[in-house]
Design an enzyme around this catalytic site. Structure first.
Site, short mmCIF file in Angstrom:
data_model
loop_
_atom_site.label_atom_id
_atom_site.label_comp_id
_atom_site.label_asym_id
_atom_site.label_seq_id
_atom_site.Cartn_x
_atom_site.Cartn_y
_atom_site.Cartn_z
CG ASP A 191 4.87 19.92 12.45
OD1 ASP A 191 6.10 20.15 12.42
OD2 ASP A 191 4.30 19.18 11.64
CB CYS A 214 -20.75 5.00 13.61
SG CYS A 214 -19.84 5.63 15.03
CB CYS A 267 -23.36 7.85 14.71
SG CYS A 267 -22.02 8.56 13.75
CG ASP A 275 10.93 18.81 9.11
OD1 ASP A 275 10.27 19.73 9.62
OD2 ASP A 275 10.40 17.77 8.69
N1 GUN Z 1 3.67 16.88 8.91
C1 GUN Z 1 3.50 16.00 7.91
N2 GUN Z 1 4.67 15.75 7.28
C2 GUN Z 1 5.61 16.49 7.90
C3 GUN Z 1 7.03 16.66 7.71
O1 GUN Z 1 7.65 16.07 6.84
N3 GUN Z 1 7.66 17.51 8.59
C4 GUN Z 1 6.99 18.19 9.57
N4 GUN Z 1 7.67 18.99 10.38
N5 GUN Z 1 5.67 18.03 9.76
C5 GUN Z 1 4.98 17.21 8.93
ZN ZN Z 2 -20.10 7.96 14.82
#
Ligand code: GUN
Ligand code: ZN
Length: 574
Positions: free
Chosen positions: A88, A275, A280, A125
């Site tokens: 990201d 779990c 667990c 973005d």
């Molecule tokens: N991770 C969570 N929301 C967003 C978002 O709106 N844009 C980007 N690039 N990563 C994210």
């Molecule tokens: Zn667990």
């Protein structure tokens, strides 16, 4: 490149190819933060994720981390993991640290992602906040699209993400989709939704996702950015999300929270661990709670990750088994905000859901609450029931069902609490006639006036339909559907829907028994998944089969099978 393998609701099980690597979707991208040294990456990888996601901004902020990653030769070597890695850009981190720093530019973000060896690259973005005015939101949508436009030349052949913004404004979401689609990214990521999830505003979340899905091409994957709570996966997959990403497993662990598929439990309140995952099963709740803080967090992180990965497998199994709506109903009954979202989705977007809903399923329709009444299987049945007349009985939630359809899906394959099946007698010709009209439209039965019906001596049910020595079709025991042969399809010409093929060579391959590949299929009708269809070359039917892709999908999926063919013309001298 996306290939659809199986489907249920508006969800799909796909194979996603990125470079030389393949994953199955729906899938969760597991968030890893290389700056955090307290949790060993080996422990995360030990839980067997299929996709990792990390963040260029976070990595770049720590000069030691970025230098270590580059020295080791990139993220794959650094994590000692050969699987697919997504990065990201840092948009969300800038939003959550409330700093849109002027030094962290899109160019720097993409350059960093490329140098780290990421295989899926995200432009920087602009995050639309729920509190943004419409004009602020609009400006951010336009800038996000502009940045995507500039990103393509920077990433070359690598997989490029197209982020969708627009906040809570439906028309801006549509605009964002339109502008993003123009740039032809490899995958779409719906952004700006984390605040809605944090505030449990799931109906608004679902509305935004459906708005985006309606304005994005079906042939590319859609990622719900930051959707990481396992309780949400089934609902979001059912409305067509293919990818999720989660830091939730580690964020929850940091505040000593134990994730389950139906919510989050504070560890302090647990007397037992509900779990049996690797973590667990090796420790009691008391022992867990007495661990020192860091060790507790590490144990919880891995439990939370195990639960998260198990739920995504459950969702994929539900798609294969065609019980995704049942799973969604179970999960959404865990919290009123989820139930509200499910009701909203079914009530407001029923018509859209019908585009994807398979016409028959191998598992029974189970009535699990009032919202079952609005499920697309019910809408489809009520719509198709207009095609059939005759003596009937009542079965909720479908209404008046002609007796000839008693054993046809979903009427015969539905479990409705408090309903006991009436003892209705049916004649074979009544069953054949009702089934043909139900599947192929009213009047289809007239074509079979001269057909002979073979009934099983054991069960009394229809097995085969003949015209003299020629087999016209069979009745499938599991759903009561009429499954035509080519001769049967010939009789149903004008009623049975079809895909056409243009090339003679393709027609010959199909006639020789090969499956119909999406890129060669030309839809002649509006086809739903699971429908019995014919494959035509000119006026000739060269094969019959069952549609896997809808007619809208066939136009967009470049890879994969459009229809599973069963009966080809190889014996009829094509
Ligand atoms: N991770 C969570 N929301 C967003 C978002 O709106 N844009 C980007 N690039 N990563 C994210
Ligand atoms: Zn667990």
């Amino acid at each position: 490149m996306l290939e659809l393998l199986d489907r249920d609701a508006a969800g799909r099980l796909c194979s996603l190819t990125v470079g030389k690597k393949k994953i199955k979707t729906p899938e969760i991208a597991v968030v890893v933060n290389p700056n955090i040294k307290t949790l060993k990456i080996d422990d995360v990888i030990g839980a067997k994720p299929n996709l990792l996601i990390t963040n260029a901004y976070i990595i770049n902020r720590n000069s030691q981390t970025i230098s270590d990653i580059k020295t080791s030769g990139g993220l794959h070597n650094y994590f000692k993991w050969p699987g697919l890695i997504y990065t990201d850009s840092g948009t969300f981190q800038q939003f959550s640290h409330s700093t849109e720093s002027s030094e962290w530019t899109q160019e720097l973000s993409i350059k960093t992602q490329m140098e780290l060896g990421s295989e899926i690259i995200t432009p920087l973005d602009r995050f639309v906040l729920l509190t943004d005015t419409k004009s602020e939101a609009r400006k951010k949508v336009l800038e996000t699209a502009e940045r995507l436009g500039k990103a393509r030349s920077l990433v070359g052949e690598r997989f490029l993400v197209g982020p969708i913004q627009g906040g809570k404004f439906t028309d801006l979401r549509r605009l964002s989709c339109k502008l993003t689609v123009k740039e032809q990214p490899d995958l779409f990521a719906i952004g700006g939704i984390v605040p809605l999830m944090e505030q449990y505003r799931f109906a608004e979340l679902a509305d935004i996702i459906i708005t985006c899905k309606q304005n994005l091409p079906v042939g590319k994957p859609v990622h719900a950015f930051g959707a990481g709570h396992p309780m949400l996966f089934s609902l979001l997959a059912a409305i067509g999300c293919d990818l999720f990403d989660s830091a939730m497993y580690s964020l929850a662990a940091r505040r000593s929270a134990f994730l389950t598929v139906s919510g989050t439990l504070p560890v302090s309140e647990l007397s037992e661990l509900p779990c049996s995952c690797k973590v667990c099963s090796g420790i009691t709740a008391l022992e867990l709670k007495s661990l020192e803080k860091q060790e507790l967090e590490n144990m919880l992180t891995i439990h939370n990750l195990n639960i998260t990965l198990a739920e995504i497998k459950t969702v994929r199994e539900a798609i294969r088994g065609k019980w995704l709506w049942e799973l969604v109903q179970q999960r959404c009954r865990a919290h009123p905000a989820l139930l509200e979202a499910l009701r909203f989705v079914l009530k407001t977007h029923g018509k859209w859901l019908l585009n994807f809903e398979p016409v028959s399923k191998k598992s029974a329709f189970q009535w699990l609450g009032e919202e079952s009444d609005w499920r697309p299987e019910v809408l489809r049945a009520q719509d198709w029931l207009h095609r059939v007349c005759g003596k009937s009985f009542i079965k909720p939630p479908f209404g008046k069902i002609p007796v000839g359809l008693k054993t046809v899906y979903p009427f015969g394959q539905s479990l409705i609490p408090g309903f006991s099946e009436p003892r209705v007698k049916t004649k074979p010709n009544e069953v054949l006639s009702a089934t043909l009209n139900y599947q192929f439209g009213s009047g289809s039965d007239k074509r079979f006036k001269k057909a002979e019906i073979e009934v099983s001596r054991n069960t009394g049910r229809i097995r085969r339909i003949w015209r003299g020595k020629e087999l016209l079709g069979t009745m499938r025991p599991s759903d009561g559907f009429f499954i035509p042969t080519i001769a049967g399809a010939e009789l149903l010409k004008g009623k049975i829907k079809s895909y056409a093929v243009k090339d003679k060579e393709v027609a010959e391959l199909i006639a020789a028994g090969k499956d119909l590949i999406s890129k060669f299929a030309i839809p002649k009708d509006k086809i739903f998944a699971g429908e019995q269809i014919s494959i035509k070359y000119g006026k000739r039917i060269v094969a019959v089969g069952e549609a896997l892709l809808t007619s809208s999908e066939v136009r967009e999926f470049k890879r994969g099978i459009a229809a599973n063919l069963r009966n080809s013309a190889k014996n009829t001298g094509f």
